[in-house]
Write an enzyme that holds these catalytic residues in place. Sequence first.
Site, short mmCIF file in Angstrom:
data_model
loop_
_atom_site.label_atom_id
_atom_site.label_comp_id
_atom_site.label_asym_id
_atom_site.label_seq_id
_atom_site.Cartn_x
_atom_site.Cartn_y
_atom_site.Cartn_z
N GLU A 127 8.05 16.02 15.95
CA GLU A 127 8.69 15.82 14.65
C GLU A 127 7.99 16.76 13.66
OE1 GLU A 127 7.69 12.33 12.28
OE2 GLU A 127 9.81 12.06 11.84
N LYS A 159 0.89 -1.16 0.00
CA LYS A 159 0.00 0.00 0.00
C LYS A 159 0.93 1.21 0.00
CE LYS A 159 -2.05 2.96 1.84
NZ LYS A 159 -1.78 4.36 1.43
N GLU A 196 9.09 1.14 11.29
CA GLU A 196 10.06 2.23 11.23
C GLU A 196 9.27 3.52 11.30
OE1 GLU A 196 12.45 1.36 7.77
OE2 GLU A 196 13.18 -0.47 8.68
N CYS A 232 13.39 10.66 7.55
CA CYS A 232 13.15 10.25 8.95
C CYS A 232 14.40 10.40 9.80
CB CYS A 232 12.67 8.80 8.98
SG CYS A 232 13.81 7.71 8.14
#
Length: 486
Positions: free
Chosen positions: A390, A178, A254, A288
């Site tokens: 973040e 996906k 992750e 990331c």
Amino acid sequence: MQQIRHFINGEYVESSSGRRFDDINPANGERIAEVHEGGQREVDAAVAAARAALQGDWGSMPVEQRMALLHKVADGITARFDEFLEAECLDTGKPAALASHIDIPRGAANFKVFADLVKNVATESFVTDTPDGHGALNYAVRKPRGVIAVVAPWNLPLLLMTWKVGPALACGNTVVVKPSEETPHTAALLGEVMNQAGIPKGVYNVVHGFGPQSAGEYLTRHPHIDGITFTGETGTGRAIMQAASQSLLPLSFELGGKNSAVVFADADLDKAIEGTLRSAFANCGQVCLGTERVYVERPLFDAFVARLKQGAEQLRPGWWRDEGVSFGPLVSHAHRDKVLSYYETARRDGATVVTGGGVPEMPEALANGAWVQPTIWTGLPPHSAVLSDEIFGPCCHIQPFDDEDDVIEQVNDTPYGLACALWTENLARAHRVAPRIDVGLCWVNSWFLRDLRTPFGGSKQSGIGREGGVHGLEFYSELSNVCIKL
Ligand code: NAD
């Protein structure tokens, strides 16, 4: 208008619901394709195709043959390099200079590296004493885990998707991918490469759509998948974990980060500036592993701030293909709203805006893009959300420090634990500090230097499990012990 369809059982198929959504180029806001949105029916079909392939050709294929096919997939990506490059750059707006060095070559490497690795991996065996003196031989057999759901993000679409698909297929699994709704292009294109390489039907499947109440949720809740590997936000990870709890599925996560760089006074300033410029601003800060908190030992602070500002102001935003362009837009206007809200919070919290802080002036053709300026702050109070959340944009806060223990405490003071970069010429200090940082990946005098054989993943709320090298085998295969009484 280009149509992006699902890839199920080796064929491109339309959505049964007729639902479509737009694929937008974030550099100019233009619609580049219409994407078919998958529902329960497409997910069911993809999972069934993956299950059938597992029980058919793929599951019984000799390892050598499987690995040869994966090499062909890698070669197929390389042969169509320009198509992949254009697809990736149009979906994300990222400069060709970046994607041609990182995204596309790594997309191909992810198939070769894991094919070679899995082929050469040994399993353990033990000779066991028994009371009758004859003994027993134990050996472990690695089997594919089964049908793996791969839920991928938008920041490095081909790279991060193949980073999962490569080892999954190398271990003999089949996959249903996906891709992110923002970047469906390269996952779709990979279907053609799979067919050309001769990968059996149903081994690689793609269903497009969104997360909640769309393809993402239907896939991760599906009763006939055997594991979920997910890259994305920590909050999404929580939702997927709940979905997976129904079938007690193994997970590999992750997730997000709030990464630091620590620059000691003995650092090589040129190297630290070059590395921090990349770690804060590469891919418009949408990495990331990127750095959003920079701690600089006080004697170097002023020089570091001045040099980083100079470097940030030299970044050239523009159209992905244009010569000299080093900086793309954010992935979407929605993401830009989020990043700009943090630019506003920083101002409200009293930050000194060293550079940036807003939206750049762009030529008319790009005026509707999701552009923001590379931004550097100093002077934020410790409680500011800018230092804890973040942001995932091209921005960082630089703070002076005086004491090694104190800076380690500040770096670790976050629920995240993904990555850190230390800059020092003192080897003893590097060895002393690195293990004390609560992260899955700690670089010394570098950033994003990756060897795919090494463990990759986050500590704390930045992830669950490690992939890379043999570490991914824990997730992508199931170990069975055979004990033979002699
Ligand atoms: P996201 O979590 O919004 O989306 C990731 C994927 O999950 C998309 O395909 C999305 O459609 C799907 N999704 C969303 N909700 C879902 C649900 N309820 N059920 C199933 N699927 C769902 O992440 P993003 O915005 O695409 O990517 C950026 C995030 O990814 C950042 O937080 C970044 O730190 C993280 N990231 C982490 C790593 C790493 O290696 N740790 C690498 C890249 C990105």
